[in-house]
Design a protein around this motif. Structure first.
Motif, PDB file in Angstrom:
ATOM      1  N   GLY A   1      -8.029   6.702  -3.702  1.00  0.00           N
ATOM      2  CA  GLY A   1      -7.327   5.637  -4.402  1.00  0.00           C
ATOM      3  C   GLY A   1      -6.364   4.842  -3.555  1.00  0.00           C
ATOM      4  N   VAL A   2      -6.331   5.120  -2.248  1.00  0.00           N
ATOM      5  CA  VAL A   2      -5.427   4.397  -1.354  1.00  0.00           C
ATOM      6  C   VAL A   2      -6.150   3.973  -0.088  1.00  0.00           C
ATOM      7  N   GLN A   3      -5.612   2.945   0.533  1.00  0.00           N
ATOM      8  CA  GLN A   3      -6.068   2.530   1.849  1.00  0.00           C
ATOM      9  C   GLN A   3      -4.855   2.394   2.755  1.00  0.00           C
ATOM     10  N   LEU A   4      -4.950   2.942   3.964  1.00  0.00           N
ATOM     11  CA  LEU A   4      -3.900   2.823   4.960  1.00  0.00           C
ATOM     12  C   LEU A   4      -4.380   1.870   6.048  1.00  0.00           C
ATOM     13  N   ARG A   5      -3.544   0.898   6.391  1.00  0.00           N
ATOM     14  CA  ARG A   5      -3.873   0.019   7.511  1.00  0.00           C
ATOM     15  C   ARG A   5      -2.585  -0.430   8.185  1.00  0.00           C
ATOM     16  N   PRO A   6      -2.662  -0.832   9.460  1.00  0.00           N
ATOM     17  CA  PRO A   6      -1.463  -1.297  10.157  1.00  0.00           C
ATOM     18  C   PRO A   6      -0.879  -2.527   9.468  1.00  0.00           C
ATOM     19  N   PRO A   7       0.440  -2.658   9.448  1.00  0.00           N
ATOM     20  CA  PRO A   7       1.074  -3.829   8.848  1.00  0.00           C
ATOM     21  C   PRO A   7       0.670  -5.127   9.561  1.00  0.00           C
ATOM     22  N   GLN A   8       0.617  -6.215   8.797  1.00  0.00           N
ATOM     23  CA  GLN A   8       0.277  -7.536   9.323  1.00  0.00           C
ATOM     24  C   GLN A   8       1.299  -8.551   8.820  1.00  0.00           C
ATOM     25  N   ILE A   9       1.384  -9.679   9.497  1.00  0.00           N
ATOM     26  CA  ILE A   9       2.360 -10.693   9.111  1.00  0.00           C
ATOM     27  C   ILE A   9       2.114 -11.196   7.693  1.00  0.00           C
ATOM     28  N   VAL A  10       0.863 -11.182   7.234  1.00  0.00           N
ATOM     29  CA  VAL A  10       0.574 -11.648   5.868  1.00  0.00           C
ATOM     30  C   VAL A  10       1.155 -10.717   4.814  1.00  0.00           C
ATOM     31  N   ASP A  11       1.597  -9.527   5.218  1.00  0.00           N
ATOM     32  CA  ASP A  11       2.179  -8.572   4.276  1.00  0.00           C
ATOM     33  C   ASP A  11       3.665  -8.827   4.029  1.00  0.00           C
ATOM     34  N   TYR A  12       4.253  -9.758   4.769  1.00  0.00           N
ATOM     35  CA  TYR A  12       5.716  -9.887   4.739  1.00  0.00           C
ATOM     36  C   TYR A  12       6.277 -10.077   3.335  1.00  0.00           C
ATOM     37  N   GLU A  13       5.785 -11.064   2.606  1.00  0.00           N
ATOM     38  CA  GLU A  13       6.364 -11.377   1.298  1.00  0.00           C
ATOM     39  C   GLU A  13       6.304 -10.183   0.352  1.00  0.00           C
ATOM     40  N   GLU A  14       5.147  -9.534   0.304  1.00  0.00           N
ATOM     41  CA  GLU A  14       4.977  -8.391  -0.598  1.00  0.00           C
ATOM     42  C   GLU A  14       5.858  -7.228  -0.154  1.00  0.00           C
ATOM     43  N   TRP A  15       5.915  -6.994   1.156  1.00  0.00           N
ATOM     44  CA  TRP A  15       6.740  -5.908   1.698  1.00  0.00           C
ATOM     45  C   TRP A  15       8.213  -6.136   1.405  1.00  0.00           C
ATOM     46  N   ALA A  16       8.704  -7.337   1.694  1.00  0.00           N
ATOM     47  CA  ALA A  16      10.121  -7.641   1.497  1.00  0.00           C
ATOM     48  C   ALA A  16      10.503  -7.526   0.022  1.00  0.00           C
ATOM     49  N   ALA A  17       9.647  -7.997  -0.856  1.00  0.00           N
ATOM     50  CA  ALA A  17       9.941  -7.923  -2.287  1.00  0.00           C
ATOM     51  C   ALA A  17       9.994  -6.477  -2.769  1.00  0.00           C
TER      52      ALA A  17
ATOM     53  N   ASP B   1       0.861   4.803  22.658  1.00  0.00           N
ATOM     54  CA  ASP B   1       0.571   6.102  22.044  1.00  0.00           C
ATOM     55  C   ASP B   1       1.839   6.856  21.646  1.00  0.00           C
ATOM     56  N   GLN B   2       2.837   6.120  21.178  1.00  0.00           N
ATOM     57  CA  GLN B   2       4.076   6.753  20.752  1.00  0.00           C
ATOM     58  C   GLN B   2       4.178   6.888  19.239  1.00  0.00           C
ATOM     59  N   SER B   3       3.598   5.914  18.528  1.00  0.00           N
ATOM     60  CA  SER B   3       3.766   5.887  17.084  1.00  0.00           C
ATOM     61  C   SER B   3       2.659   5.051  16.456  1.00  0.00           C
ATOM     62  N   TYR B   4       2.276   5.395  15.213  1.00  0.00           N
ATOM     63  CA  TYR B   4       1.228   4.687  14.484  1.00  0.00           C
ATOM     64  C   TYR B   4       1.746   4.404  13.076  1.00  0.00           C
ATOM     65  N   ALA B   5       1.920   3.118  12.762  1.00  0.00           N
ATOM     66  CA  ALA B   5       2.494   2.732  11.479  1.00  0.00           C
ATOM     67  C   ALA B   5       1.413   2.207  10.540  1.00  0.00           C
ATOM     68  N   PHE B   6       1.542   2.542   9.279  1.00  0.00           N
ATOM     69  CA  PHE B   6       0.578   2.118   8.266  1.00  0.00           C
ATOM     70  C   PHE B   6       1.313   1.640   7.013  1.00  0.00           C
ATOM     71  N   PHE B   7       0.757   0.632   6.359  1.00  0.00           N
ATOM     72  CA  PHE B   7       1.139   0.311   4.996  1.00  0.00           C
ATOM     73  C   PHE B   7       0.106   0.953   4.079  1.00  0.00           C
TER      74      PHE B   7
END
Length: 208
Positions: free
Chosen positions: A33-49, A89-95
């Protein structure tokens, strides 16, 4: 005088310390029921809200937010740091996105990756207020584990949580993490050095 390693020795040592390589691009990870992917600039508005809506809920459990944390320029800097940390190879971030509602529900980061004899990394996570207690984070952690163990070839996943954070304790234990210790004033959370419970899950542990 310290002897200098020959090129063959140097390459052998580097191969040992970089056993998993350095993925330049990370494909989306699918879970229940979930998908993990690296953050993208198009996510900004939804993330900030979502972060602003969840500020009061999240701040007791996170490092102090910078004054400009939710600005677009800060988000761009965040993306740049994420990309550089992954490249090295220090860190891997996902939304984390709900695949049914197609909305951002939180974030999950595999950070502090150590190679060599450790082959370990630490997870950190957050969920937006509208999506707590709906199973999204447990699904995300379960989805991340095979990626961490198989693709990144880690041996050990670690996590730490404040002893009063019962929701995080339940989450980790339900996802197969075992409590291993107690660290005094382990991390500075919300401006205060806080004690933490230490958890870990090994590659060969039974799947949760």
């Amino acid at each position: 005088m310290i002897p200098r390693a020959c090129p063959v020795q140097t390459r052998t040592l580097m191969a040992f310390f970089r056993t998993a390589g350095f993925p330049e691009q990370t494909a989306a990870i699918e879970g229940a029921g979930v998908q993990l992917r690296p953050p993208q600039i198009v996510d900004y508005e939804e993330w900030a809200a979502l972060r602003e809506q969840s500020r009061e809920f999240l701040t007791p459990w996170e490092p102090t937010w910078p004054i400009d944390d939710l600005t677009r320029s800060a988000f761009r800097r965040r993306l740049k740091r994420y990309a550089e940390d992954q490249r090295t190879d220090q860190s891997y971030a996902f939304f984390i996105f709900c695949t049914v509602e197609r909305v951002l529900v939180g974030g999950l980061t595999l950070a502090n990756v150590r190679r060599g004899v450790a082959q370990a990394g630490s997870i950190g996570y957050w969920t937006g207020v509208p999506y707590i207690r709906r199973g999204y984070m447990s699904a995300a952690v379960r989805a991340l584990a095979p990626y961490a163990f198989s693709v990144l070839r880690l041996h050990r996943l670690e996590a730490a949580c404040i002893p009063t954070n019962q929701a995080s304790i339940r989450l980790l234990e339900s996802c197969g993490f075992a409590r291993e210790g107690y660290a005094r004033q382990y991390l500075c959370i919300n401006g205060i050095w806080q004690d933490h419970l230490l958890y870990a899950r090994l590659k060969d542990d039974p799947q949760s």
